[in-house]
Design a protein around this motif. Structure first.
Motif, PDB file in Angstrom:
ATOM      1  N   ASP A  22       0.965  -1.401  -0.301  1.00  0.00           N
ATOM      2  CA  ASP A  22      -0.563  -0.230  -0.145  1.00  0.00           C
ATOM      3  C   ASP A  22       0.981   1.377  -0.018  1.00  0.00           C
ATOM      4  OD1 ASP A  22      -2.318   1.333   0.078  1.00  0.00           O
ATOM      5  OD2 ASP A  22      -2.364   1.472   2.066  1.00  0.00           O
ATOM      6  N   ASP A  23       1.617   1.064  -1.048  1.00  0.00           N
ATOM      7  CA  ASP A  23       2.881   1.939  -1.188  1.00  0.00           C
ATOM      8  C   ASP A  23       2.453   3.728  -1.925  1.00  0.00           C
ATOM      9  OD1 ASP A  23       3.499   0.909  -2.938  1.00  0.00           O
ATOM     10  OD2 ASP A  23       5.535   0.322  -2.268  1.00  0.00           O
ATOM     11  N   GLY A  24       1.499   3.015  -2.794  1.00  0.00           N
ATOM     12  CA  GLY A  24       0.746   4.276  -4.143  1.00  0.00           C
ATOM     13  C   GLY A  24       1.597   4.006  -5.128  1.00  0.00           C
ATOM     14  N   ARG A  25       2.942   2.927  -5.053  1.00  0.00           N
ATOM     15  CA  ARG A  25       3.784   2.628  -6.006  1.00  0.00           C
ATOM     16  C   ARG A  25       2.895   2.630  -7.845  1.00  0.00           C
ATOM     17  NH1 ARG A  25       7.891  -1.652  -7.388  1.00  0.00           N
ATOM     18  NH2 ARG A  25       8.691  -0.872  -9.224  1.00  0.00           N
ATOM     19  N   ASP A  26       3.303   3.307  -8.478  1.00  0.00           N
ATOM     20  CA  ASP A  26       2.195   3.112  -9.670  1.00  0.00           C
ATOM     21  C   ASP A  26       1.920   1.635 -10.037  1.00  0.00           C
ATOM     22  OD1 ASP A  26       2.100   4.567 -12.870  1.00  0.00           O
ATOM     23  OD2 ASP A  26       3.230   2.568 -13.382  1.00  0.00           O
ATOM     24  N   LEU A  27       0.941   1.841 -10.555  1.00  0.00           N
ATOM     25  CA  LEU A  27       0.753  -0.158 -11.211  1.00  0.00           C
ATOM     26  C   LEU A  27       1.142  -0.564 -11.746  1.00  0.00           C
ATOM     27  CD1 LEU A  27      -3.122  -0.193 -10.973  1.00  0.00           C
ATOM     28  CD2 LEU A  27      -1.606  -0.454  -8.613  1.00  0.00           C
ATOM     29  N   ALA A  28       1.786   0.617 -13.064  1.00  0.00           N
ATOM     30  CA  ALA A  28       2.579  -0.566 -14.281  1.00  0.00           C
ATOM     31  C   ALA A  28       3.804  -1.241 -13.814  1.00  0.00           C
ATOM     32  CB  ALA A  28       2.203   0.370 -15.641  1.00  0.00           C
ATOM     33  N   ALA A  29       4.160   0.266 -12.995  1.00  0.00           N
ATOM     34  CA  ALA A  29       6.309  -0.152 -12.379  1.00  0.00           C
ATOM     35  C   ALA A  29       5.960  -1.481 -11.683  1.00  0.00           C
ATOM     36  CB  ALA A  29       6.312   0.922 -11.325  1.00  0.00           C
ATOM     37  N   ILE A  30       4.583  -1.541 -10.832  1.00  0.00           N
ATOM     38  CA  ILE A  30       4.147  -3.199 -10.055  1.00  0.00           C
ATOM     39  C   ILE A  30       4.146  -4.348 -10.940  1.00  0.00           C
ATOM     40  CG2 ILE A  30       2.733  -4.675  -8.782  1.00  0.00           C
ATOM     41  CD1 ILE A  30       1.851  -1.343  -7.270  1.00  0.00           C
ATOM     42  N   LEU A  31       3.248  -3.957 -11.887  1.00  0.00           N
ATOM     43  CA  LEU A  31       3.136  -4.680 -12.604  1.00  0.00           C
ATOM     44  C   LEU A  31       4.553  -5.457 -13.583  1.00  0.00           C
ATOM     45  CD1 LEU A  31       1.757  -7.536 -14.387  1.00  0.00           C
ATOM     46  CD2 LEU A  31       1.227  -5.341 -16.021  1.00  0.00           C
ATOM     47  N   ALA A  32       5.430  -4.374 -14.242  1.00  0.00           N
ATOM     48  CA  ALA A  32       6.944  -4.633 -14.640  1.00  0.00           C
ATOM     49  C   ALA A  32       7.871  -5.319 -13.983  1.00  0.00           C
ATOM     50  CB  ALA A  32       7.489  -3.431 -15.394  1.00  0.00           C
ATOM     51  N   THR A  33       8.021  -4.823 -12.642  1.00  0.00           N
ATOM     52  CA  THR A  33       9.232  -5.516 -11.455  1.00  0.00           C
ATOM     53  C   THR A  33       8.493  -7.011 -11.343  1.00  0.00           C
ATOM     54  OG1 THR A  33       9.819  -3.337 -11.080  1.00  0.00           O
ATOM     55  CG2 THR A  33       9.734  -5.430  -9.542  1.00  0.00           C
ATOM     56  N   THR A  34       7.480  -7.281 -11.573  1.00  0.00           N
ATOM     57  CA  THR A  34       6.690  -8.390 -10.878  1.00  0.00           C
ATOM     58  C   THR A  34       7.042  -9.594 -12.147  1.00  0.00           C
ATOM     59  OG1 THR A  34       5.227  -7.704  -9.894  1.00  0.00           O
ATOM     60  CG2 THR A  34       4.981 -10.030 -10.610  1.00  0.00           C
ATOM     61  N   ILE A  35       6.401  -8.760 -13.150  1.00  0.00           N
ATOM     62  CA  ILE A  35       6.446  -9.618 -14.850  1.00  0.00           C
ATOM     63  C   ILE A  35       7.925 -10.458 -14.564  1.00  0.00           C
ATOM     64  CG2 ILE A  35       6.951 -10.078 -17.533  1.00  0.00           C
ATOM     65  CD1 ILE A  35       4.128  -7.712 -17.242  1.00  0.00           C
ATOM     66  N   GLY A  36       9.182  -9.414 -14.297  1.00  0.00           N
ATOM     67  CA  GLY A  36      10.892  -9.321 -14.381  1.00  0.00           C
ATOM     68  C   GLY A  36      11.487 -10.873 -13.593  1.00  0.00           C
ATOM     69  N   GLU A  37      10.215 -10.478 -12.235  1.00  0.00           N
ATOM     70  CA  GLU A  37      10.493 -11.468 -11.355  1.00  0.00           C
ATOM     71  C   GLU A  37      10.401 -12.602 -11.660  1.00  0.00           C
ATOM     72  OE1 GLU A  37       8.803 -12.794  -7.011  1.00  0.00           O
ATOM     73  OE2 GLU A  37       9.716 -10.253  -7.260  1.00  0.00           O
ATOM     74  N   ILE A  38       9.012 -13.182 -12.184  1.00  0.00           N
ATOM     75  CA  ILE A  38       8.747 -14.195 -12.971  1.00  0.00           C
ATOM     76  C   ILE A  38       9.553 -15.217 -13.986  1.00  0.00           C
ATOM     77  CG2 ILE A  38       6.306 -15.971 -13.383  1.00  0.00           C
ATOM     78  CD1 ILE A  38       6.768 -14.418 -10.449  1.00  0.00           C
ATOM     79  N   ALA A  39       9.740 -13.839 -15.068  1.00  0.00           N
ATOM     80  CA  ALA A  39      10.434 -14.483 -16.083  1.00  0.00           C
ATOM     81  C   ALA A  39      11.795 -15.384 -15.084  1.00  0.00           C
ATOM     82  CB  ALA A  39      10.597 -13.063 -16.825  1.00  0.00           C
ATOM     83  N   ALA A  40      12.683 -14.616 -14.905  1.00  0.00           N
ATOM     84  CA  ALA A  40      13.537 -14.544 -14.043  1.00  0.00           C
ATOM     85  C   ALA A  40      13.982 -16.234 -13.445  1.00  0.00           C
ATOM     86  CB  ALA A  40      14.042 -13.973 -13.040  1.00  0.00           C
ATOM     87  N   ASP A  41      12.622 -16.551 -12.576  1.00  0.00           N
ATOM     88  CA  ASP A  41      12.396 -17.636 -12.096  1.00  0.00           C
ATOM     89  C   ASP A  41      12.506 -18.864 -12.845  1.00  0.00           C
ATOM     90  OD1 ASP A  41      11.760 -16.326  -9.360  1.00  0.00           O
ATOM     91  OD2 ASP A  41       8.945 -16.425  -9.401  1.00  0.00           O
ATOM     92  N   HIS A  42      11.943 -18.891 -14.222  1.00  0.00           N
ATOM     93  CA  HIS A  42      11.991 -19.964 -14.652  1.00  0.00           C
ATOM     94  C   HIS A  42      12.897 -19.970 -16.150  1.00  0.00           C
ATOM     95  CE1 HIS A  42       8.339 -19.771 -17.042  1.00  0.00           C
ATOM     96  NE2 HIS A  42       8.484 -18.243 -17.029  1.00  0.00           N
ATOM     97  N   ARG A  43      13.565 -18.618 -16.366  1.00  0.00           N
ATOM     98  CA  ARG A  43      14.067 -18.580 -17.221  1.00  0.00           C
ATOM     99  C   ARG A  43      15.653 -19.675 -17.817  1.00  0.00           C
ATOM    100  NH1 ARG A  43      15.129 -13.486 -16.859  1.00  0.00           N
ATOM    101  NH2 ARG A  43      14.756 -12.538 -18.628  1.00  0.00           N
ATOM    102  N   GLY A  44      15.757 -20.220 -17.142  1.00  0.00           N
ATOM    103  CA  GLY A  44      16.850 -20.245 -16.601  1.00  0.00           C
ATOM    104  C   GLY A  44      17.026 -22.406 -16.758  1.00  0.00           C
TER     105      GLY A  44
END
Length: 285
Positions: free
Chosen positions: A64-86
């Motif tokens: 609940d920090d008011g961070r931009d929703l698109a920025a939240i989504l971008a960070t999360t997409i990158g995180e999950i991509a890293a989880d199974h890129r290897g």
């Protein structure tokens, strides 16, 4: 904010590739997409992707920090991509992907984000509902399939053109002039449909996956104001029940559609002016 939810797998015995969840002041709905039989591309599967992405989004929204929703989504997409890129070929067009709808009550406003073709229905205090969706995939699909017009189905020519259409659609995914979806590229989040409305202008909000939206189109069982009335009277499960009934009635006809996963989240008792109200637990049923 109270959030009531219902979800149903399109086919018994198959994983439900939708995801819905809520934290105080926010809700998320994802509609997974992928091609069956592509385990050699990604061993995890579409359901794993949607649940992993959805859970991570909720974790960030819970701050609940008011961070931009698109920025939240971008960070999360990158995180999950890293989880199974290897272990997986995540850049392959057939690797797991998902539509995204997010809403968040922050201070005195409701912020929202949509990526790909799920639906958000805003029910204002005065006037009719505002239905928001990302139409770019539907538009791209219509353009790609135009060459099928007039070609008899079931013929070799039809199959050849259809396969070409599928390849053309994949080539336009997460590309300028095409459509955007959560997959392996965090930059897709920058293309999301976003907006914000004063909370005092809204009575309630509904999030629907593509499978649940069939109650309006193609089945025409009701319109969007009717969807809100059904939600008020019978809750999200009633929407899905009616969709399943329509699918069963048309299962042997020319208009038959393969049953799809269907999910609805209905947000009521929206917080108004007091910031402290945002910390009340979400009632997820």
């Amino acid at each position: 904010m109270h959030v009531s939810m219902a979800t149903s797998a399109g086919k018994a015995g198959q994983p439900n590739e939708d995801f819905a969840g809520a934290v105080p002041g926010a809700a998320v709905l994802l509609d997974g997409a992928g091609i069956p039989g592509t385990e050699s591309i990604c061993s995890h599967g579409v359901a794993w992707y949607t649940h992993r992405l959805g859970g991570a989004l909720l974790g960030r929204l819970s701050r609940d920090d008011g961070r931009d929703l698109a920025a939240i989504l971008a960070t999360t997409i990158g995180e999950i991509a890293a989880d199974h890129r290897g272990t997986c070929d995540i850049t392959n067009p057939s690797s797991p992907q998902a539509t995204v709808v997010m809403v968040r009550a922050h201070r005195d406003r409701l912020d929202y984000l949509l990526l790909a073709d799920s639906f958000l229905v805003l029910d204002p205090v005065r006037g009719g509902p505002q239905v928001i969706t990302d139409e770019r995939e539907v538009t791209t699909r219509r353009i790609c399939s135009a060459s099928l017009d007039g070609v008899p189905s079931g013929t070799p020519e039809y199959d050849r053109i259809r396969d070409s259409c599928v390849e053309a659609l994949r080539a336009r995914r997460n590309q300028p002039g095409g459509y955007w979806i959560a997959k392996d590229d965090p930059h897709a989040a920058e293309e999301a449909v976003t907006g914000s409305r004063p909370l005092h202008d809204l009575d309630n909000v509904a999030l629907l996956s593509n499978g649940a939206s069939r109650i309006v189109s193609p089945y025409g069982l009701t319109d969007w104001p009717g969807v809100l009335e059904l939600l008020a009277a019978g809750g999200p499960a009633d929407i899905i029940r009616r969709v399943r009934q329509a699918e069963a009635r048309t299962s042997a006809g020319l208009d038959a559609r393969v049953p799809d996963d269907a999910t609805v989240a209905h947000c009521t008792h929206l917080p108004r002016s007091e910031v402290g109200e945002l910390s009340q637990p979400a009632d997820s049923r």
